[in-house]
Scaffold this motif. Structure first.
Motif, mmCIF file in Angstrom:
data_model
loop_
_atom_site.group_PDB
_atom_site.id
_atom_site.type_symbol
_atom_site.label_atom_id
_atom_site.label_comp_id
_atom_site.label_asym_id
_atom_site.label_seq_id
_atom_site.Cartn_x
_atom_site.Cartn_y
_atom_site.Cartn_z
ATOM 1 N N VAL A 195 2.591 1.651 -3.446
ATOM 2 C CA VAL A 195 1.710 2.098 -4.523
ATOM 3 C C VAL A 195 1.352 3.575 -4.350
ATOM 4 C CG1 VAL A 195 -0.520 1.752 -5.653
ATOM 5 C CG2 VAL A 195 0.790 -0.215 -4.900
ATOM 6 N N GLU A 196 1.157 3.994 -3.095
ATOM 7 C CA GLU A 196 0.862 5.404 -2.848
ATOM 8 C C GLU A 196 2.064 6.290 -3.196
ATOM 9 O OE1 GLU A 196 -0.393 5.387 1.212
ATOM 10 O OE2 GLU A 196 -2.238 4.277 0.765
ATOM 11 N N ASN A 213 2.861 6.077 -7.550
ATOM 12 C CA ASN A 213 1.564 5.944 -8.230
ATOM 13 C C ASN A 213 1.694 5.883 -9.748
ATOM 14 O OD1 ASN A 213 2.184 8.589 -8.764
ATOM 15 N ND2 ASN A 213 0.604 9.447 -7.428
ATOM 16 N N GLN A 255 0.836 -1.201 0.000
ATOM 17 C CA GLN A 255 0.000 0.000 0.000
ATOM 18 C C GLN A 255 0.871 1.250 0.000
ATOM 19 O OE1 GLN A 255 -2.876 -2.156 3.138
ATOM 20 N NE2 GLN A 255 -3.293 0.009 2.929
ATOM 21 N N GLN A 284 -8.592 0.638 -4.476
ATOM 22 C CA GLN A 284 -7.900 1.883 -4.145
ATOM 23 C C GLN A 284 -7.081 2.431 -5.314
ATOM 24 O OE1 GLN A 284 -7.953 3.658 -1.070
ATOM 25 N NE2 GLN A 284 -9.712 2.328 -0.742
ATOM 26 N N HIS A 285 -6.556 1.543 -6.144
ATOM 27 C CA HIS A 285 -5.678 1.968 -7.241
ATOM 28 C C HIS A 285 -6.081 1.241 -8.534
ATOM 29 C CE1 HIS A 285 -3.110 3.765 -4.153
ATOM 30 N NE2 HIS A 285 -3.232 2.628 -3.495
#
Length: 220
Positions: free
Chosen positions: A46-47, A50, A43, A76-77
């Protein structure tokens, strides 16, 4: 000039991460690789990255609880493709991964050439599954699809709380782990129950377990 691809390799086994790194480098020379060893680390990766082109996700990493990690990442993505890489190689597990939003499924037993082939295909926008996978498998039930959609609507913090609930932690313990107040956790639990359409934390845990996958008997 074409920008270099970026891939996030998510697996808690260092040796297999090294094997994946080799396969990725062979498939796409000069690629930028980010590694993660838990769902929380994925997580965060990925944040932070991006612009990643792909996530290679082990569904038996700490925090993933079967397909829940896949469903959450896709929710979320949605712009970042996810390929499941797992030692659970049963056809129905592969099919469920695709139904829950994965762009492919690569068995951990696959040779290096197959890993490279799969990664190249997905980076080109294709969906990749082993050739031997048959089409006559059961679809994911409508009930499980609805639950997956609800799970994908959770915020990152709500998902962390649900993960800890499935591990049997009490509100007080979760609050300590996340460095927040117990009242904050209670508010998260209330929101989780509402989004999942259940009335108790026990029901939430049972529902989340429907997305589980039996771990393989032997892991890399």
């Amino acid at each position: 000039m074409q920008l270099a691809h970026k891939i996030i390799i998510a697996d808690d086994h260092p040796l297999f991460r090294a094997a994946l790194r080799q396969a990725v480098t062979q498939a796409v020379p000069g690629i930028d690789i980010v590694e993660a060893d838990s769902l929380a680390a994925v997580q965060e990766a990925v944040e932070k990255h991006n612009d990643a082109d792909l996530v290679l996700l082990d569904i038996h990493m700490p925090g993933t609880h079967g397909f829940s990690g896949l469903v959450f990442l896709r929710g979320q993505h949605p712009g970042v493709p996810v390929v499941v890489v797992s030692g659970s190689e049963e056809p129905h597990v592969m099919k469920r991964a695709i139904d829950y939003g994965a762009s492919g499924f690569i068995p951990k037993s696959a040779p290096l050439e197959t890993l490279s082939e799969a990664i190249t295909a997905v980076l080109e926008g294709e969906e990749w599954l082993p050739q031997e996978l048959t089409d006559n498998m059961d679809e994911v039930s409508e009930e499980d699809q609805q639950f997956a959609a609800a799970l994908a609507s959770l915020t990152p913090q709500q998902f962390r709380v649900l993960t800890m609930l499935t591990e049997g932690l009490l509100n007080k313990q979760i609050a300590y782990e996340l460095s927040v107040s117990e009242a904050t956790i209670k508010a998260h639990v209330t929101a989780i129950l509402r989004k999942l359409g259940v009335h108790s934390r026990t029901q939430a845990v049972i529902a989340a377990q429907r997305l589980g996958v039996e771990p393989p008997k032997t892991e890399v």
